[in-house]
Design an enzyme around this catalytic site. Structure first.
Site, PDB file in Angstrom:
ATOM      1  N   CYS A 113     127.738 133.376  82.768  1.00 48.53           N
ATOM      2  CA  CYS A 113     126.567 132.596  82.383  1.00 48.53           C
ATOM      3  C   CYS A 113     126.656 132.008  80.971  1.00 48.53           C
ATOM      4  CB  CYS A 113     125.316 133.440  82.594  1.00 48.53           C
ATOM      5  SG  CYS A 113     123.839 132.423  82.799  1.00 48.53           S
ATOM      6  N   ARG A 146     114.209 126.622  85.317  1.00 47.45           N
ATOM      7  CA  ARG A 146     115.377 127.498  85.370  1.00 47.45           C
ATOM      8  C   ARG A 146     115.815 127.715  86.815  1.00 47.45           C
ATOM      9  NH1 ARG A 146     116.515 129.468  80.650  1.00 47.45           N
ATOM     10  NH2 ARG A 146     117.873 131.055  81.496  1.00 47.45           N
ATOM     11  N   HIS A 211     125.313 137.121  87.367  1.00 46.40           N
ATOM     12  CA  HIS A 211     125.102 138.432  86.764  1.00 46.40           C
ATOM     13  C   HIS A 211     125.037 139.422  87.924  1.00 46.40           C
ATOM     14  CE1 HIS A 211     123.783 136.630  82.911  1.00 46.40           C
ATOM     15  NE2 HIS A 211     123.110 135.765  83.621  1.00 46.40           N
TER      16      HIS A 211
HETATM   17  N1  LIG Z   1     121.657 133.983  81.820  1.00 47.70           N
HETATM   18  C1  LIG Z   1     122.286 133.380  80.824  1.00 47.70           C
HETATM   19  O1  LIG Z   1     123.320 133.825  80.315  1.00 47.70           O
HETATM   20  C2  LIG Z   1     121.595 132.160  80.274  1.00 47.70           C
HETATM   21  C3  LIG Z   1     122.544 131.146  79.691  1.00 47.70           C
HETATM   22  C4  LIG Z   1     121.826 129.992  79.007  1.00 47.70           C
HETATM   23  N2  LIG Z   1     121.107 130.466  77.872  1.00 47.70           N
HETATM   24  C5  LIG Z   1     120.935 129.258  79.987  1.00 47.70           C
HETATM   25  O2  LIG Z   1     119.769 129.505  80.074  1.00 47.70           O
HETATM   26  O3  LIG Z   1     121.404 128.413  80.692  1.00 47.70           O
END
Ligand SMILES: NC(=O)CC[C@H](N)C(=O)O
Length: 266
Positions: A113, A146, A211
């Site tokens: 990520c 998101r 993840h």
């Molecule tokens: N889950 C994460 O590692 C987030 C990665 C990054 N900050 C995003 O939101 O895209």
């Protein structure tokens, strides 16, 4: 377990412990991503294979003590919120040359990520463009909303679907020179929620939005990375099979919950 081999010339480090560099665990560790390193460590220990984990923190960087990547067998970067990515960005880019030659030399690298996003040319967060390592031909741009949820992908590194959890604002587009880790299954978003690709797989480098943590949930991916690391240093180790019944059943349960039909050849 360690089998002798005449066909491969072992590197001088071949008999020593497998060296894992865990990059910035104090900042890049979303959703238990540090569990990936524990999984690698335990899977080696259960097989009686020596392992050395070195955590590389901002404090090391501030003290001028960046590790020697040429001595590493596996490098791991976890995920982080935008705020944490802004804290580590300069330290990561400073190591660009060493990391690029490590990867070009076939070094095993796993990045999840936020860590994955650093592998590309840049990550654009609103008005701020964060420069990346440029090791992979890809760009990330933060989009509206998101991309969140449990996810499954099909990759050619293992027959079973790879299961994980994604939560990212960044949308990643691979350039023509980059190969994805896999294709999303079901309703997963993957790199950008549009092209059906997830992650990147280039030589012994894997970047992914998954993840979970990824490796405890997908022991087949953990062993793939270990195998690549041993092969690279000419160490003819045979990875004894471990009892992964619980992990594999959890994988199947999640695949079923996500409505993914099991492949009969897996
Ligand atoms: N889950 C994460 O590692 C987030 C990665 C990054 N900050 C995003 O939101 O895209």
């Amino acid at each position: 377990m360690r089998k002798g081999s005449d066909s491969m010339a072992p590197s001088p480090r071949a008999a020593g412990p497998l060296v894992i560099l865990h990059m910035f665990p104090e900042l890049l560790n979303l959703y238990g991503d540090g569990g990936n390193v524990i999984a690698l460590e335990r899977r080696l220990a259960w097989r009686g294979l020596p392992v050395l984990v070195r955590q590389v923190t901002m404090r090391d960087v501030d003290a001028g003590q960046m590790p020697d990547f040429a001595q590493a067998d596996i490098v791991f970067f976890g995920g982080g919120a935008d705020r944490e990515q802004l804290i580590v960005k300069d330290a990561i880019v400073k190591a660009r040359r060493e990391l690029a030659s490590y990867v070009a030399d076939g070094g095993v690298l796993l990045a999840v990520c936020g860590g994955y996003q650093f592998l590309g040319h840049s990550y654009v967060m609103g008005d701020t463009a964060v420069e990346g390592l440029g090791i992979v031909d890809m760009e990330t741009v933060r989009g509206e909303g998101r991309l969140i949820g449990n996810a499954a992908i099909q990759s050619d590194i293992c027959p079973m679907p790879i299961i994980g959890f994604e939560n990212h604002g960044g949308r990643t587009a691979l350039g023509s020179g980059a190969r994805p880790l896999g294709r999303v299954l079901g309703s997963a978003f993957g790199n950008n929620g549009e092209d059906g690709f997830e992650g990147v797989h280039q030589g012994n480098l894997i970047g992914t939005y998954l993840h979970g943590p990824l490796l405890p949930k997908n022991p087949q991916v953990a062993d793939y990375l270990l195998k690549q690391a041993f092969e690279r240093r000419g160490d003819a180790v045979e990875l004894a099979s471990l009892d992964d019944a619980v992990e594999l059943e959890a994988n199947r349960v999640m695949a079923r919950r996500l409505g993914i039909v099991e492949r009969t050849d897996a």
